[in-house]
Design an enzyme around this catalytic site. Sequence first.
Site, PDB file in Angstrom:
ATOM      1  N   ASP A  55       0.777  -1.235   0.000  1.00 42.65           N
ATOM      2  CA  ASP A  55       0.000   0.000   0.000  1.00 42.65           C
ATOM      3  C   ASP A  55       0.810   1.286   0.000  1.00 42.65           C
ATOM      4  OD1 ASP A  55      -2.547  -1.151  -0.149  1.00 42.65           O
ATOM      5  OD2 ASP A  55      -2.637  -1.500   2.000  1.00 42.65           O
TER       6      ASP A  55
ATOM      7  N   TYR B  31      -9.792  -0.511   2.882  1.00 46.43           N
ATOM      8  CA  TYR B  31      -9.249  -0.616   4.224  1.00 46.43           C
ATOM      9  C   TYR B  31      -8.847   0.735   4.781  1.00 46.43           C
ATOM     10  CZ  TYR B  31      -8.697  -5.228   6.243  1.00 46.43           C
ATOM     11  OH  TYR B  31      -8.921  -6.402   6.894  1.00 46.43           O
TER      12      TYR B  31
END
Lengths: 727, 727
Positions: A370, A458
């Site tokens: 990420d 998320y």
Amino acid sequence: MEAISPLRCFTHLFFGLLLIISLSSRYSALNHAEFSLNCTNYSPWCTSKNRIQSKSNLILDNPKPEPFDHSTNTPNHPLDPLTVQEINKARSILLAYPPFVASLPVIHSLTLDEPDKSRVVKWAKGNHLPPRKAFVIVFIHGQSHMLVIDLGPGRVISHVVNYKLGYPILVTDDWSNALEVPLANEEFKKIIASRGVEFFDLACVPLATGWYGPNEEGRRLIKVQCFSKQGTVNYFMRPIEGLTLTVDLDKNEMVSISNTGNGIPIPKATNTDYRFKVQNKPLNMIPVNPISMEQPKGPSFTVDGHLVKWANWEFHLKPDPRAGVIISRAMVRDSETGKLRSVMYKGFSSELFVPYMDPTDGWYFKTYMDAGEYGMGWTAMPLILLNDCPHNAHYMDAVFATSDGKPYVRSNMICIFERYAGDIAWRHSEFLPSSSEVRESRPKVTLVARMAASVGNYDYIIDWEFQMDGLIRIKVGLSGMLMVKGTPHQNTNQVAEDENMTGTLVSENVIGVVHDHYVTFYLDMDIDDSDNSFVKVNLVKEETSPGESPRKSYLKAKRNVVKTEKDAQIKLKLYDPSELHVVNPNKQSRLGNPSGYKVVPGGTAASLLDPNDPPQLRSGFTNNQIWVTPYNRSEQWAGGLFVYQSKGEDTLAVWSERDRSIENKDIVLWYTLGFHHIPCQEDYPIMPTVSASFDLKPVNFFESNPILRAAPNDEKDLPVCRAATSS
Amino acid sequence: MEAISPLRCFTHLFFGLLLIISLSSRYSALNHAEFSLNCTNYSPWCTSKNRIQSKSNLILDNPKPEPFDHSTNTPNHPLDPLTVQEINKARSILLAYPPFVASLPVIHSLTLDEPDKSRVVKWAKGNHLPPRKAFVIVFIHGQSHMLVIDLGPGRVISHVVNYKLGYPILVTDDWSNALEVPLANEEFKKIIASRGVEFFDLACVPLATGWYGPNEEGRRLIKVQCFSKQGTVNYFMRPIEGLTLTVDLDKNEMVSISNTGNGIPIPKATNTDYRFKVQNKPLNMIPVNPISMEQPKGPSFTVDGHLVKWANWEFHLKPDPRAGVIISRAMVRDSETGKLRSVMYKGFSSELFVPYMDPTDGWYFKTYMDAGEYGMGWTAMPLILLNDCPHNAHYMDAVFATSDGKPYVRSNMICIFERYAGDIAWRHSEFLPSSSEVRESRPKVTLVARMAASVGNYDYIIDWEFQMDGLIRIKVGLSGMLMVKGTPHQNTNQVAEDENMTGTLVSENVIGVVHDHYVTFYLDMDIDDSDNSFVKVNLVKEETSPGESPRKSYLKAKRNVVKTEKDAQIKLKLYDPSELHVVNPNKQSRLGNPSGYKVVPGGTAASLLDPNDPPQLRSGFTNNQIWVTPYNRSEQWAGGLFVYQSKGEDTLAVWSERDRSIENKDIVLWYTLGFHHIPCQEDYPIMPTVSASFDLKPVNFFESNPILRAAPNDEKDLPVCRAATSS
């Protein structure tokens, strides 16, 4: 900020955007990043060639009467991020730089090129700042270029082309390109129609894809998957399962369409929306009265630009588009001498690894990194006042550069607050008749710096918490939505014995797929100075000799100073315990103990993937829980500088194999927080936060308990409060 | 309470006490327990044959305008502890019980004999209470007797003699006897004089001793060690090293004196005192402004006797002299139906194990089992207002029975408070042009029940924290003082290479000896009903077949329902991870997932001692981190009912070896929190709190996120506060 840039969209992009807007009802979204197609709106992703945050949003996000004026701000610390003016200047220099005069390439990163450590450490307030430089990554003609611009004389002083594998972080242009291609594809349109989804209900997300061997190598591919947003903002719970588009980002062409999901219904929208305003049933519990952390005399910390001072701590805190938050120059005041002492030169979340445990066609590539693919700062949206942070929080904005090289303000990206959670810093009570009772207890008050990144579905909440006893706690909280998979099943009794379910049925037709999260922290510890050693203090079982003792065994602490990197590749073992210290071998306490900090593990999970599995190769930094490397300016990103579709040739695992000396050297500690996540129904439709943390804790750093002399709470210090509604 | 019992000291004890008082300047102390020799003062240990808490102390400890009237209190729940009246009645019954008419034996325990689970579960408010019974342990003529008294008809209904090894918990009489013996011993006096300690500076502590083979078997021995309290209240930092007296508690005689410490100086008193009033140097840090958790509308929970109701939780909370705090009948309200559902029938800290890692003469026996030897409730002193618990806390008193069978009130032993620490219960933010921004975040507010035991030098803070998402966090904090060892060394450079240091030099002449702490919790989980199963959900690496996927590997969650006890003996392994669920196989969610809770490990440390080492045999419950046993009324204390000098024949490790069936049965989960402690200078002279926790977390217990509908914080709910000093 409103004065700096007029709203301007490049014509070809504008039409492209319009096309998508009309087809998908002004809406599109991407997993692990989100995307504004309407440049007049506020968006963290609307940072491309055309806009910076408008005035109205600044006011919306920052309720303080006088918002900080970023347009005139100047740096006042060597590590301060580039200002609005500096970003503008860097852009001007790039526009005049001969190779880019014809066309400014897409800027994937434009951040401060930090001065050398030695210069930063020597710098003192009042001194001139070291030369201000920008580090720029651009992507052009299939190649990544790295440039360093000296902002003083105003010139490019370094320009290197990356010939290794791996591409720079994705930018908004990439997302929009990825979405344009399918919308022009007739086959895709037919499939969508056949799945019963109206085009204006479509929400498609471009997903970064890891490298998976020669088939998908050497080009910037992206996978696009789609959802239905009909009836909910929580489209993540409504996958059009089995439909995966592979798009070449640079050629703007469809590489392949995989459609294997016929027969899998799109899960219903019912009960998926999590917004408070659409909840129409009461919560089945006794209402909880308002509760608040109150400091009627105000907070005790100061924030001078990016320099935070609180209690015995002082540190530099800045937003970063890739890392999210960077803590630098963390120093604590010695409890005996009152002098500031160095603890950590720099600490940040260096990379994440989020592998989903499903090897099938539409899922195998979901092994996200990420930070390097999406950016923890880019995806950190303004914190939500009173909910993401308490009443007494102070907020800090970020100034980032867009892919067009213009400055962009992300307001309220970081919050800083003092915390009193009712905990005890130390205590003892005892009855002593000669001197009456002893009853001593001290409240624990800490300082927290927080950000929250919404990397698509998320949410990662990252806290740096500073304690007066010298401890630093680094905590990661996970919330947001599961990445879910459509299934024909509505009940587990429909699942065949031999069916390979890759997760839990969390709602009708919805599987929460098993996955892991790893967050690897870069921790350049400088205990009292830069030259440190890494010491394993092993607890070893010793057997007594016959007749020596009524005891057969005991544990002995054995110190082992680690010489080279390979011996500092630590897999934690419950039955082979050790304390792991970073010490300054040149600085002893009055008793001769080396000054040190230990890393106290917590939130451990180990990656069990095959070490030669492509995602594990790329995220080799999760092969161990702890590593120590010699400081190297170029080794800061655990998965490499160019993570996107890398082969893992530039990871911490590769660096560490060089087995360099780490004794009495400037060393960097790496710690990985890990989570195995087997979803459950409670995670649907949005997950209660799960968190884990690890600590950096002084060990013989102070001569004695540094908060021995702390004062207890006293009745006279309590605020006098009344309910707001009683006013 | 003042009306209930006149102050009365048995004559022979009174003179004994006077003797010690005169010799030791009204002062004596014991490790792992403390001791009042002056019965007119308040003391947690002055609970022997002669006193209960006086009125003045009640007022001191409880600032509420109307202190709770324990003298007239009656039970209103089947699990409520014995009241003052009930304890008085039990004592009257014992006094009239033929075997005890001549002389009431020493009472080591007098607590509620809890009704059978089935009766408690069936009971509802308004029903008659099940018969109230007392369970009594007395020690007489070298034997432990267990009696059950039915308080209704007023008679002893059961009387059993314990023929197994092991003695009951130590009582104040034992401590005072242990101290009388040395004070009459001329050799001891000579040694003290030779070590340069004035008699009135002497602080001696009787230390429980584990069983160490035939030499010290079959009799109640105690080890006495002494310190100098000259110049400090923190005598624990001033050991008279090497002097150990072994006393036979029942014969009141000295068994042996070991004196090996000549040449080891008594560490200096300088900088050992931790009381705020004696600190004379400022704290080297920026002062922190007052900060407080404020609830101007008051707390949201209610405490009805021992029944606590808050948000979606309801549970019974009571003090216990041995366990400290017992949580019973923990039930959470279903977020869909609004019905209360059972989670845990009973939970408490069942036993502790604190082995010190020094096999030498004065140290080998320091392998404490704090609950069974000293009592976590007995050693829990009144909490310190505003410091041990926040401003908004509610306090609960304990009523215990003294060793003379009289009631005794420990005020403010437990606190209950709501906590808002600035954390996030769940969040997500996202940009959706079609529906504007989504920015949702919910503050996390929890309920904490806390006690703090001062077991001699160490302080254990035990928190039970209840979250609205159904999670229960059990946290243990460690503070207080190190158990230290005298040494001739003042600097580590004086330590020879081959010298066997058993700890860290934490001050001049002071070694902090390496030790472990294990706290084992009894958790009788009753998920929705008593019949539950234990399920290991193993995460197993699967390899893909060639050509199946670009991935080589992934993890698969495999459920294994555990059949018998031995398969539930869990040693946690980082590289063989599993989730550990307690489920109700007879209760499925609408999706067919069994209703369950999982134990989420944290604070793990494994005991590495030889399994046949006497202390490890006695504390065999630490052989694994997790165990599951079938419910058995007699199996609640992990180290056995009679722990003191036991051989470990009645431990969890022994029970579990029977390998009974645990599938679809009433089962008990056991979890051990562990800490390895290698002391450091920061732990001197008092330790900053170190804590660790584990969680019980719903897993498919709720149909979906139970706090989806929770409301966000709103500006209008904030209290309006001003500084008290500005008033």
